[in-house]
Design a protein around this motif. Structure first.
Motif, PDB file in Angstrom:
ATOM      1  N   ALA A  68       8.892   2.956  42.457  1.00  0.00           N
ATOM      2  CA  ALA A  68      10.199   2.241  41.608  1.00  0.00           C
ATOM      3  C   ALA A  68      11.567   2.841  42.206  1.00  0.00           C
ATOM      4  O   ALA A  68      11.555   3.822  43.000  1.00  0.00           O
ATOM      5  CB  ALA A  68      10.293   2.434  40.405  1.00  0.00           C
ATOM      6  N   ILE A  75      12.143  -0.704  36.740  1.00  0.00           N
ATOM      7  CA  ILE A  75      11.648  -2.145  37.154  1.00  0.00           C
ATOM      8  C   ILE A  75      10.720  -2.769  36.036  1.00  0.00           C
ATOM      9  O   ILE A  75      10.461  -3.817  36.399  1.00  0.00           O
ATOM     10  CB  ILE A  75      10.677  -1.994  38.515  1.00  0.00           C
ATOM     11  CG1 ILE A  75       9.615  -1.039  38.416  1.00  0.00           C
ATOM     12  CG2 ILE A  75      11.734  -1.455  39.566  1.00  0.00           C
ATOM     13  CD1 ILE A  75       8.633  -1.114  39.531  1.00  0.00           C
ATOM     14  N   GLU A  96      11.884  -6.331  34.985  1.00  0.00           N
ATOM     15  CA  GLU A  96      11.665  -7.389  35.974  1.00  0.00           C
ATOM     16  C   GLU A  96      10.137  -7.755  36.027  1.00  0.00           C
ATOM     17  O   GLU A  96       9.776  -8.876  36.084  1.00  0.00           O
ATOM     18  CB  GLU A  96      12.014  -6.939  37.274  1.00  0.00           C
ATOM     19  CG  GLU A  96      12.180  -7.948  38.304  1.00  0.00           C
ATOM     20  CD  GLU A  96      12.790  -7.561  39.587  1.00  0.00           C
ATOM     21  OE1 GLU A  96      12.424  -8.385  40.718  1.00  0.00           O
ATOM     22  OE2 GLU A  96      13.584  -6.458  39.461  1.00  0.00           O
ATOM     23  N   ARG A 148       7.244  -1.182  43.965  1.00  0.00           N
ATOM     24  CA  ARG A 148       6.333  -1.941  43.164  1.00  0.00           C
ATOM     25  C   ARG A 148       5.076  -1.533  44.063  1.00  0.00           C
ATOM     26  O   ARG A 148       4.080  -2.169  43.623  1.00  0.00           O
ATOM     27  CB  ARG A 148       6.388  -3.542  43.097  1.00  0.00           C
ATOM     28  CG  ARG A 148       7.772  -3.782  42.404  1.00  0.00           C
ATOM     29  CD  ARG A 148       7.671  -5.350  42.081  1.00  0.00           C
ATOM     30  NE  ARG A 148       8.941  -5.737  41.611  1.00  0.00           N
ATOM     31  CZ  ARG A 148       8.842  -6.978  40.928  1.00  0.00           C
ATOM     32  NH1 ARG A 148       8.081  -7.987  40.999  1.00  0.00           N
ATOM     33  NH2 ARG A 148      10.273  -7.270  40.761  1.00  0.00           N
TER      34      ARG A 148
END
Length: 216
Positions: free
Chosen positions: A94, A100, A103, A192
């Motif tokens: 991240a 994150i 999202e 990610r």
């Protein structure tokens, strides 16, 4: 491969909130969280853990650590099992500046809905989480997705079984998640990207001899 210890005799916002509870006149950035998941730089000492590379999993009585790994010892999946509940774990790179999970959570929700699942968002002890009911070859299955943002990493957990529908019944799996340690490393990684997980060398050697379950 199974590791087990037998018994003898909101995302980053939620994590930071726990940290502020132990402030003693110090700046929030300097506070050590009361519980994890911990970054390796702030993890408490004196705890027995299974070192899987980027994840160090605390040894908790009667919790099995089930892993799927390739012949080189690279782990594809980690699942903790206790009774009728399971917790699948993943850890991802991240940004330094922000979490994150918000999202990622929205993307998971969209994907589940597109696959015909029933999904709702709820507030859990780590912040927003997703409760889903998905159709599998064995029928409808309940899943509960949680996410915790840390410094340059995010842990995603997926509860199955009783813990998916009754968070209060999560039991010692919560102890495992609260005691988890993330070793992000210093290498730059795309946001990610899954952080690498590997079997300990001694376990790889022992499995190679007989490919049998190992207790740790």
């Amino acid at each position: 491969m199974i590791f087990s210890r037998k018994q003898a005799g909101d995302g980053r916002r939620g994590r930071d909130k726990r940290a502020t509870e132990v402030l003693d006149g110090r700046d929030a950035e300097e506070a050590v969280p009361e519980r994890g998941p911990y970054d390796v730089s702030e993890a408490p000492d004196g705890v027995e853990r299974l070192d899987l590379g980027s994840l160090h999993i605390p040894a908790v009585a009667d919790v099995e650590v089930r892993v799927q790994a390739d012949p080189q010892g690279v782990i594809q999946q980690v699942v903790l099992v206790h009774g009728e509940s399971a917790l699948q774990l993943g850890v991802f790179a991240a940004p330094r500046s922000e979490g994150i999970w918000d999202e990622v959570r929205e993307e998971i929700r969209h994907s589940l809905v597109n696959d015909g699942a029933t999904v709702e968002e709820a507030q859990g002890e780590y912040g927003p989480e997703l409760h889903a009911q998905v159709r599998t070859p064995d029928g409808l299955t309940d899943l509960r997705f949680v996410g915790i943002d840390g410094p340059r990493w995010m842990v995603r957990g997926v509860y199955q079984g009783v813990a998916a529908t009754a968070p209060a019944a999560v039991g010692v799996l919560r102890e495992c998640l609260d005691g988890l340690v993330v070793d992000r490393g210093q290498e730059a990684k795309p946001v990610r990207e899954p952080l690498p997980l590997r079997l300990p060398r001694e376990v790889t050697d022992q499995a190679g001899e007989g490919d049998r379950p190992v207790e740790a």
